[in-house]
Design an enzyme around this catalytic site. Structure first.
Site, PDB file in Angstrom:
ATOM      1  N   GLY A  46       1.036  -1.174   0.089  1.00 37.06           N
ATOM      2  CA  GLY A  46       0.058   0.236   0.118  1.00 37.06           C
ATOM      3  C   GLY A  46       0.765   1.152  -0.137  1.00 37.06           C
ATOM      4  O   GLY A  46       1.899   1.420  -0.933  1.00 37.06           O
ATOM      5  N   GLU A  47       0.630   2.111   0.957  1.00 40.00           N
ATOM      6  CA  GLU A  47       1.530   3.198   1.054  1.00 40.00           C
ATOM      7  C   GLU A  47       2.118   3.348   2.571  1.00 40.00           C
ATOM      8  O   GLU A  47       1.306   3.391   3.567  1.00 40.00           O
ATOM      9  CB  GLU A  47       0.857   4.481   0.785  1.00 40.00           C
ATOM     10  N   SER A  48       3.444   3.096   2.567  1.00 42.36           N
ATOM     11  CA  SER A  48       4.019   2.931   4.009  1.00 42.36           C
ATOM     12  C   SER A  48       3.683   4.176   4.650  1.00 42.36           C
ATOM     13  O   SER A  48       3.498   4.012   6.073  1.00 42.36           O
ATOM     14  CB  SER A  48       5.453   2.515   3.829  1.00 42.36           C
ATOM     15  N   CYS A  78       6.133  -5.285   0.198  1.00 47.45           N
ATOM     16  CA  CYS A  78       6.309  -3.987  -0.118  1.00 47.45           C
ATOM     17  C   CYS A  78       6.085  -2.884   0.881  1.00 47.45           C
ATOM     18  O   CYS A  78       6.928  -2.829   1.520  1.00 47.45           O
ATOM     19  CB  CYS A  78       5.264  -3.615  -1.283  1.00 47.45           C
ATOM     20  N   ARG A 107      12.818   3.521  -0.722  1.00 43.81           N
ATOM     21  CA  ARG A 107      11.416   3.543  -1.026  1.00 43.81           C
ATOM     22  C   ARG A 107      11.405   4.066  -2.522  1.00 43.81           C
ATOM     23  O   ARG A 107      12.182   4.942  -2.928  1.00 43.81           O
ATOM     24  CB  ARG A 107      10.515   4.670  -0.166  1.00 43.81           C
ATOM     25  N   ILE A 136       5.299  -3.001  -7.637  1.00 42.30           N
ATOM     26  CA  ILE A 136       4.337  -1.660  -7.755  1.00 42.30           C
ATOM     27  C   ILE A 136       4.961  -0.665  -6.808  1.00 42.30           C
ATOM     28  O   ILE A 136       4.996  -0.757  -5.610  1.00 42.30           O
ATOM     29  CB  ILE A 136       3.237  -2.134  -7.273  1.00 42.30           C
ATOM     30  N   ARG A 137       5.719   0.423  -7.535  1.00 47.17           N
ATOM     31  CA  ARG A 137       6.349   1.585  -6.838  1.00 47.17           C
ATOM     32  C   ARG A 137       6.935   0.867  -5.339  1.00 47.17           C
ATOM     33  O   ARG A 137       6.950   1.358  -4.417  1.00 47.17           O
ATOM     34  CB  ARG A 137       5.119   2.498  -6.221  1.00 47.17           C
ATOM     35  N   HIS A 172       4.689  -7.948  -4.898  1.00 47.35           N
ATOM     36  CA  HIS A 172       3.382  -8.728  -4.508  1.00 47.35           C
ATOM     37  C   HIS A 172       3.172 -10.103  -5.112  1.00 47.35           C
ATOM     38  O   HIS A 172       3.075  -9.841  -6.439  1.00 47.35           O
ATOM     39  CB  HIS A 172       2.236  -7.683  -4.962  1.00 47.35           C
ATOM     40  N   GLU A 174       0.702 -11.734  -4.348  1.00 45.90           N
ATOM     41  CA  GLU A 174      -0.357 -12.002  -4.071  1.00 45.90           C
ATOM     42  C   GLU A 174      -1.508 -11.274  -5.021  1.00 45.90           C
ATOM     43  O   GLU A 174      -2.681 -11.788  -5.373  1.00 45.90           O
ATOM     44  CB  GLU A 174      -1.085 -11.483  -2.648  1.00 45.90           C
TER      45      GLU A 174
HETATM   46  N1  GLN Z   1       6.043   3.151  -2.642  1.00 50.02           N
HETATM   47  C1  GLN Z   1       4.926   2.637  -1.531  1.00 50.02           C
HETATM   48  C2  GLN Z   1       5.300   3.031  -0.033  1.00 50.02           C
HETATM   49  O1  GLN Z   1       6.509   3.733  -0.093  1.00 50.02           O
HETATM   50  C3  GLN Z   1       5.044   1.059  -1.335  1.00 50.02           C
HETATM   51  C4  GLN Z   1       4.388   0.554  -2.717  1.00 50.02           C
HETATM   52  C5  GLN Z   1       3.542  -0.710  -2.199  1.00 50.02           C
HETATM   53  O2  GLN Z   1       3.546  -1.058  -1.399  1.00 50.02           O
HETATM   54  N2  GLN Z   1       2.981  -1.385  -3.398  1.00 50.02           N
HETATM   55  O3  GLN Z   1       4.856   2.632   0.689  1.00 50.02           O
END
Ligand code: GLN
Length: 197
Positions: A46-48, A78, A107, A136-137, A172, A174
Site C-alpha cells: 500500500g503506502e507505508s 512492499c 522507497r 508496484i512502486r 506482490h 498475492e
Molecule cells: N511506494 C510505497 C511506499 O512507500 C510502497 C508501494 C507498495 O506497497 N506497493 O509505501
C-alpha cells in the site's frame, strides 16, 4: 494459530484470498485486541507513510512492537516491508521503521517513470518454477544484516528475505495469484496446535 492481516490500508483483500485458499482463516487486524488473537501477521502493500500514520492513529505501535518481541511472525509485502525495516532511505522525515528486520530499504527505488512492472522470480525455497510477481512502486533492499537470508533477488538486489520466522518481500505475489510464498510462511509457523489461536 491465528493469522491476521493488518487492515489499515493497502491490498488487504488480495492477501485474504490467498490465505483462505491455503486453508487459513485470516482475521482483520485494526486494534490491539485484534492483534492479541494472532500468532502471525501479514503486513500488506500500500503506502507505508499512510500506514505509519494510521498505526499511530490506531495506537498500534506499542502493541505491535510488544507482539513481535513476544514472537509474532510477520509476512510483509512492499510497504509492509518498509514498515518492518531497520532503515528507510527516501522515507519521510521520522517515518516509522519498526526495526524488526535487519535490512535497509529504499522507497520508490524504481522511480516514477517505471512505477510498476511484472517479473518472474527464481525463488528456490518454493520450488524450481519461477514465481510471477508484481513490483508496484516497489522499494529495493539496499543492505541486509548477518541474520538475514536472501531467498530471491531482482536486478542483483535482495527482493525476498527471511529472518527467523519473518518473511519479507519487496513485491506482490498475492496480486499475480501465486500462493507459494504465503505457503512457505505458514509452514514456517510450525504445526497448528489443536484449538490454538
Ligand atoms: N511506494 C510505497 C511506499 O512507500 C510502497 C508501494 C507498495 O506497497 N506497493 O509505501
Amino acid at each position: 494459530m491465528g493469522v491476521g492481516v493488518l487492515a489499515l490500508q493497502g491490498d488487504v483483500r488480495e492477501h485474504l484470498v490467498v490465505l483462505r485458499a491455503l486453508g487459513a482463516e485470516p482475521r482483520l487486524v485494526r486494534t490491539a485486541a485484534d492483534l492479541a488473537a494472532c500468532t502471525a501477521l501479514v503486513l500488506p502493500g500500500g503506502e507505508s507513510t499512510t500506514m505509519a500514520r494510521l498505526i499511530e492513529a490506531f495506537q498500534l505501535e506499542p502493541p505491535l512492537r510488544a507482539a513481535i518481541a513476544a514472537g509474532l511472525a510477520c509476512l510483509s509485502t512492499c510497504a509492509g516491508t518498509i514498515l518492518l525495516a531497520r532503515t528507510i532511505e527516501d522515507g519521510l522525515p521520522g517515518q516509522l521503521a519498526l526495526g524488526v528486520l535487519d535490512i535497509a530499504v529504499r522507497r520508490n527505488a524504481f522511480g516514477p517513470q517505471r512505477e510498476s512492472f511484472e517479473a518472474e522470480l527464481a525463488v528456490p525455497a518454493v520450488g524450481s518454477e519461477p514465481v510471477p510477481v508484481a513490483f508496484i512502486r516497489a522499494p529495493t533492499i539496499e543492505a541486509v544484516g548477518p541474520g538475514v537470508e536472501v531467498l530471491a533477488t531482482h536486478l542483483g538486489k535482495p527482493a525476498a528475505i527471511r529472518q527467523g520466522r519473518h518473511l519479507a518481500l519487496t513485491f506482490h505475489p498475492e496480486i499475480t495469484g501465486d500462493s507459494r510464498l504465503h505457503a512457505l510462511f505458514l509452514r514456517g509457523l510450525g504445526p497448528t496446535p489443536e484449538g490454538g489461536g
